[in-house]
Design a protein around this motif. Structure first.
Motif, PDB file in Angstrom:
ATOM      1  N   PHE A  37      -6.487   4.863   1.124  1.00  0.00           N
ATOM      2  CA  PHE A  37      -7.070   5.250   2.306  1.00  0.00           C
ATOM      3  C   PHE A  37      -7.855   4.398   3.083  1.00  0.00           C
ATOM      4  O   PHE A  37      -7.884   3.948   4.118  1.00  0.00           O
ATOM      5  N   GLU A  38      -8.891   4.056   1.993  1.00  0.00           N
ATOM      6  CA  GLU A  38     -10.093   3.036   2.430  1.00  0.00           C
ATOM      7  C   GLU A  38      -9.182   1.629   2.870  1.00  0.00           C
ATOM      8  O   GLU A  38      -9.795   1.171   3.987  1.00  0.00           O
ATOM      9  N   THR A  52      -9.744   8.113  10.920  1.00  0.00           N
ATOM     10  CA  THR A  52      -9.275   9.160  10.425  1.00  0.00           C
ATOM     11  C   THR A  52      -9.111   8.994   8.916  1.00  0.00           C
ATOM     12  O   THR A  52      -9.312   9.818   8.042  1.00  0.00           O
ATOM     13  N   LEU A  53      -8.717   7.894   8.657  1.00  0.00           N
ATOM     14  CA  LEU A  53      -8.324   7.375   7.179  1.00  0.00           C
ATOM     15  C   LEU A  53      -9.715   7.579   6.356  1.00  0.00           C
ATOM     16  O   LEU A  53      -9.856   7.737   5.327  1.00  0.00           O
ATOM     17  N   LEU A  94       0.839  -1.231   0.042  1.00  0.00           N
ATOM     18  CA  LEU A  94      -0.041   0.048  -0.190  1.00  0.00           C
ATOM     19  C   LEU A  94       0.886   1.280  -0.274  1.00  0.00           C
ATOM     20  O   LEU A  94       0.397   2.325  -0.602  1.00  0.00           O
ATOM     21  N   GLY A  95       1.975   1.529   0.809  1.00  0.00           N
ATOM     22  CA  GLY A  95       2.817   2.282   0.642  1.00  0.00           C
ATOM     23  C   GLY A  95       3.495   2.562  -0.538  1.00  0.00           C
ATOM     24  O   GLY A  95       3.450   3.808  -1.192  1.00  0.00           O
ATOM     25  N   GLN A  96       4.043   1.720  -1.304  1.00  0.00           N
ATOM     26  CA  GLN A  96       4.366   1.725  -2.906  1.00  0.00           C
ATOM     27  C   GLN A  96       3.310   2.424  -3.647  1.00  0.00           C
ATOM     28  O   GLN A  96       3.692   3.218  -4.382  1.00  0.00           O
ATOM     29  N   MET A 118      -7.727  -2.041   7.169  1.00  0.00           N
ATOM     30  CA  MET A 118      -6.560  -2.672   8.138  1.00  0.00           C
ATOM     31  C   MET A 118      -6.440  -2.220   9.825  1.00  0.00           C
ATOM     32  O   MET A 118      -6.085  -3.040  10.588  1.00  0.00           O
ATOM     33  N   ALA A 119      -6.838  -0.919   9.722  1.00  0.00           N
ATOM     34  CA  ALA A 119      -6.807  -0.484  11.096  1.00  0.00           C
ATOM     35  C   ALA A 119      -7.983  -0.588  11.885  1.00  0.00           C
ATOM     36  O   ALA A 119      -8.134  -0.422  12.888  1.00  0.00           O
TER      37      ALA A 119
END
Length: 433
Positions: free
Chosen positions: A408-409, A425-426, A388-390, A414-415
């Motif tokens: 972001f979704e 927040t996301l 996801l970061g990449q 995952m959070a």
């Protein structure tokens, strides 16, 4: 009032003249009448110099300060909407025998503030205030040049759209995204001219090339509207170009959950492809069946249809976009089937391999997102976050708000169990994209 000021380019004199009209009409009425601003804004301050007493006199005075060459260039450059590149101006408005003359004229018009020079990642561009552009277009009409200027303008942007489509899957993709984003007003202007001229073939070529960009910007309704207008007028013998446009229209219709329209478009393509022998046309039929099946939940037939496209698109060197898109959609189908997660991952790996070889970013970003979700569902949360970061970095580089929202979704999913505050927040960030 903000819209009135924007319509008048923020120029003090037109705003002052417009304010004088508010004693007789509401701001809404004033805004509606600004399409003919020179007729409307005819009352100025009697104590002002004569050239400032009306908008018409003010612009007339500026025009009279230009020499005949500058006046001609002003009128010709008014064919552009928004900003434009020097190359576009040279093609559409310059003298083929003396190309340097246009550059000189552009330079002097910048010096006289008729043109505004802008510089961004797409390079140097020029822009004319809307008030001055309307004036220039009227001069071009009086000269009898306006229609020919619009025709050349259309020809330039048709070629630009074709080149962008051919080079979109490649290392120049991010540059094309930036450039097409700047050119959207001119591309819309070119398509409007096509509608007026009933030039459906050019319309379809431009709109299909823009579908990828507009999809990433969330402009699905606008893209569908253009395509629907053009395709409803196309009564010529079916071509692969028409079938590609219907394919793009179907994908966007399904993304908006307009399943009835999506199915109708798929059936229309099936009939049209029956008149062609081109294997790409028939593979597009399978691709559209797969799209409709994916979005309506008819997954087993969707998987079979998309599998049939793989050898055809894979063997066609010039069909990278269709090949990548079909693989990505097939991966989503296998992922939703639940019993086929590893086949889904293999599809995404194939997409990532092709996009890496060709230096592509947008489809690669979507594949990384889908791969991350698949890995998370298999329990590999750390690997999923890395993916996801990449992908999010790529989506930001491509200025892709839809892609960023997807990331972001996924991060919010995952959070959700371990950090509900972060998840909330996301979720808010998704709504802001």
């Amino acid at each position: 009032m903000t819209r009135i000021c924007r319509q008048l380019d923020g120029l003090p004199l037109p705003i002052e003249l417009a304010a004088a009209r508010l004693s007789a009409m509401s701001p809404e009425q004033l805004l509606q009448r600004l399409s003919d601003r020179y007729a409307l804004l005819t009352r100025g301050s009697r104590s002002a110099p004569s050239r400032q007493q009306t908008l018409q006199l003010c612009v007339d005075w500026s025009y009279d300060l230009c020499d005949p060459g500058e006046q001609l260039t002003w009128a010709r450059l008014s064919v552009f909407t928004g900003s434009f590149e020097l190359e576009a101006a040279e093609y559409g408005c310059g003298d083929a025998d003396q190309p340097a003359d246009l550059l000189d004229m552009v330079t002097t018009l910048v010096d006289k503030s008729i043109l505004i020079r802008e510089e961004n990642n797409a390079g140097v561009r020029f822009r004319m205030l809307e008030t001055l552009r309307d004036y220039g277009r009227e001069k071009a009409r009086h000269r009898g040049e306006h229609h020919n200027l619009r025709r050349r303008h259309r020809d330039w942007y048709r070629q630009l759209a074709r080149t962008a489509e051919n080079e979109f899957i490649g290392p120049l993709q991010l540059e094309w995204i930036e450039r097409l984003s700047c050119e959207q007003p001119n591309l819309r202007e070119a398509m409007d001219f096509c509608l007026a001229e009933n030039d459906t073939e050019t319309c379809v070529q431009i709109a299909t090339a823009l579908a990828q960009l507009w999809g990433s910007r969330g402009l699905l309704s606008e893209s569908r509207d253009w395509l629907d207008q053009f395709l409803s007028r196309d009564r010529n013998r079916p071509t692969v170009t028409t079938i590609r446009a219907l394919h793009a229209d179907c994908l966007m219709a399904e993304q908006q959950r307009d399943h009835q329209r999506g199915a109708a478009l798929a059936e229309q393509v099936r009939v049209l492809a029956g008149e062609l022998t081109d294997p790409i046309a028939h593979a597009i039929v399978d691709s559209m069946d797969g799209i409709v099946g994916l979005f309506t939940g008819d997954l087993v037939p969707a998987a079979a249809a998309l599998e049939r496209t793989r050898p055809v698109f894979g063997a066609a060197e010039n069909e990278l976009a269709l090949r990548i898109e079909s693989l990505a959609l097939l991966g989503l189908v296998y992922q939703l089937l639940d019993k086929e997660p590893h086949r889904a991952i293999q599809c995404y790996e194939d997409v990532l391999a092709v996009t890496q070889v060709h230096g592509e970013s947008v489809y690669r970003s979507y594949a990384l997102w889908a791969m991350a979700v698949a890995q998370w569902r298999l329990g590999a949360a750390d690997h999923a976050r890395d993916l996801l970061g990449q992908g999010l970095r790529l989506a930001r580089l491509a200025n892709d708000p839809v892609g960023c929202a997807n990331y972001f979704e996924a991060l919010a999913w995952m959070a959700g169990d371990s950090d509900p505050v972060r998840a909330s927040t996301l979720k808010r960030m998704v709504r802001c994209q």
